[in-house]
Design a protein around this motif. Structure first.
Motif, mmCIF file in Angstrom:
data_model
loop_
_atom_site.group_PDB
_atom_site.id
_atom_site.type_symbol
_atom_site.label_atom_id
_atom_site.label_comp_id
_atom_site.label_asym_id
_atom_site.label_seq_id
_atom_site.Cartn_x
_atom_site.Cartn_y
_atom_site.Cartn_z
ATOM 1 N N THR A 44 1.311 -1.194 0.080
ATOM 2 C CA THR A 44 -0.075 0.287 0.120
ATOM 3 C C THR A 44 1.248 1.020 -0.374
ATOM 4 O O THR A 44 1.974 1.044 0.673
ATOM 5 C CB THR A 44 -0.972 -0.158 0.834
ATOM 6 O OG1 THR A 44 -0.412 -0.619 2.063
ATOM 7 C CG2 THR A 44 -1.586 -1.155 0.692
ATOM 8 N N LYS A 56 2.779 4.245 0.455
ATOM 9 C CA LYS A 56 3.266 5.466 1.924
ATOM 10 C C LYS A 56 3.425 6.397 2.011
ATOM 11 O O LYS A 56 3.899 7.178 0.835
ATOM 12 C CB LYS A 56 4.901 4.532 2.497
ATOM 13 C CG LYS A 56 4.233 2.856 2.435
ATOM 14 C CD LYS A 56 3.999 2.301 3.955
ATOM 15 C CE LYS A 56 3.877 0.804 3.825
ATOM 16 N NZ LYS A 56 2.432 0.374 4.221
ATOM 17 N N GLU A 84 7.513 -0.919 -3.069
ATOM 18 C CA GLU A 84 7.736 -0.571 -1.942
ATOM 19 C C GLU A 84 9.575 -1.288 -1.824
ATOM 20 O O GLU A 84 9.930 -0.670 -0.770
ATOM 21 C CB GLU A 84 7.586 -2.263 -1.471
ATOM 22 C CG GLU A 84 7.818 -3.136 -0.504
ATOM 23 C CD GLU A 84 7.366 -4.387 0.174
ATOM 24 O OE1 GLU A 84 7.331 -5.086 1.323
ATOM 25 O OE2 GLU A 84 6.775 -5.042 -1.009
ATOM 26 N N THR A 126 4.748 4.824 -4.222
ATOM 27 C CA THR A 126 3.842 3.486 -4.201
ATOM 28 C C THR A 126 4.773 2.256 -4.618
ATOM 29 O O THR A 126 3.852 1.592 -5.186
ATOM 30 C CB THR A 126 3.295 3.853 -5.670
ATOM 31 O OG1 THR A 126 3.993 4.081 -6.821
ATOM 32 C CG2 THR A 126 1.958 5.269 -5.223
ATOM 33 N N ASP A 129 1.219 3.963 6.221
ATOM 34 C CA ASP A 129 -0.202 4.284 4.958
ATOM 35 C C ASP A 129 -0.713 5.584 4.319
ATOM 36 O O ASP A 129 -0.628 6.300 5.601
ATOM 37 C CB ASP A 129 -0.857 3.486 5.172
ATOM 38 C CG ASP A 129 -0.480 1.579 5.828
ATOM 39 O OD1 ASP A 129 1.027 1.476 5.029
ATOM 40 O OD2 ASP A 129 -0.881 1.486 6.516
ATOM 41 N N THR A 132 -4.163 7.340 6.227
ATOM 42 C CA THR A 132 -5.370 5.990 6.120
ATOM 43 C C THR A 132 -5.736 5.815 7.587
ATOM 44 O O THR A 132 -6.782 4.938 7.765
ATOM 45 C CB THR A 132 -4.953 4.926 5.680
ATOM 46 O OG1 THR A 132 -3.696 4.125 6.209
ATOM 47 C CG2 THR A 132 -4.386 5.463 3.878
ATOM 48 N N HIS A 133 -4.770 6.256 8.306
ATOM 49 C CA HIS A 133 -5.202 5.589 10.244
ATOM 50 C C HIS A 133 -5.442 6.926 10.303
ATOM 51 O O HIS A 133 -4.949 7.993 10.606
ATOM 52 C CB HIS A 133 -3.066 4.983 10.323
ATOM 53 C CG HIS A 133 -4.716 3.937 11.322
ATOM 54 N ND1 HIS A 133 -3.909 4.597 12.983
ATOM 55 C CD2 HIS A 133 -4.620 2.936 11.570
ATOM 56 C CE1 HIS A 133 -3.841 3.309 14.354
ATOM 57 N NE2 HIS A 133 -4.164 2.931 13.120
#
Length: 104
Positions: free
Chosen positions: A6, A8, A42, A40, A66, A77-78
């Protein structure tokens, strides 16, 4: 099966002032999440995190958080990251005086 990567952002705290900061695409540290580089890939995320961790004279506690693409740049997102970007929660000062409060 491995989880899909996802997007970051690289975040840390400013070593001297303690503020939450974000690594930008042009290798600056910004106090604005909207200016952060949204990563996008990793492998690229791991490289950027290593780049950040080498700056021990400027930052502390670098990690990947994230995020998603928003209209004005990356968005958390959190809830933890949404809360973190507004600054300390003990009383209104610094960023809290000028920033909207975290969404519930």
């Amino acid at each position: 099966m491995a989880r899909a990567f996802t997007p970051k952002v690289v975040t840390a705290n400013d070593l001297l002032e303690g503020d939450v900061i974000y690594l930008t695409e042009d290798d600056r540290w910004s106090r604005e999440l909207s200016e952060a580089e949204l990563i996008t890939d990793e492998a690229h995320a791991q490289i950027r995190l290593l780049d950040a961790e080498r700056q021990a004279g400027k930052i502390v506690g670098a990690y990947l958080a994230d995020a998603i693409a928003g209209d004005e740049g990356p968005e958390p997102t959190h809830f933890r990251e949404d809360f973190r970007r507004t600054g300390p929660s003990n009383y209104a000062h610094g960023k809290q005086e000028t920033s909207p409060q975290p969404r519930a």
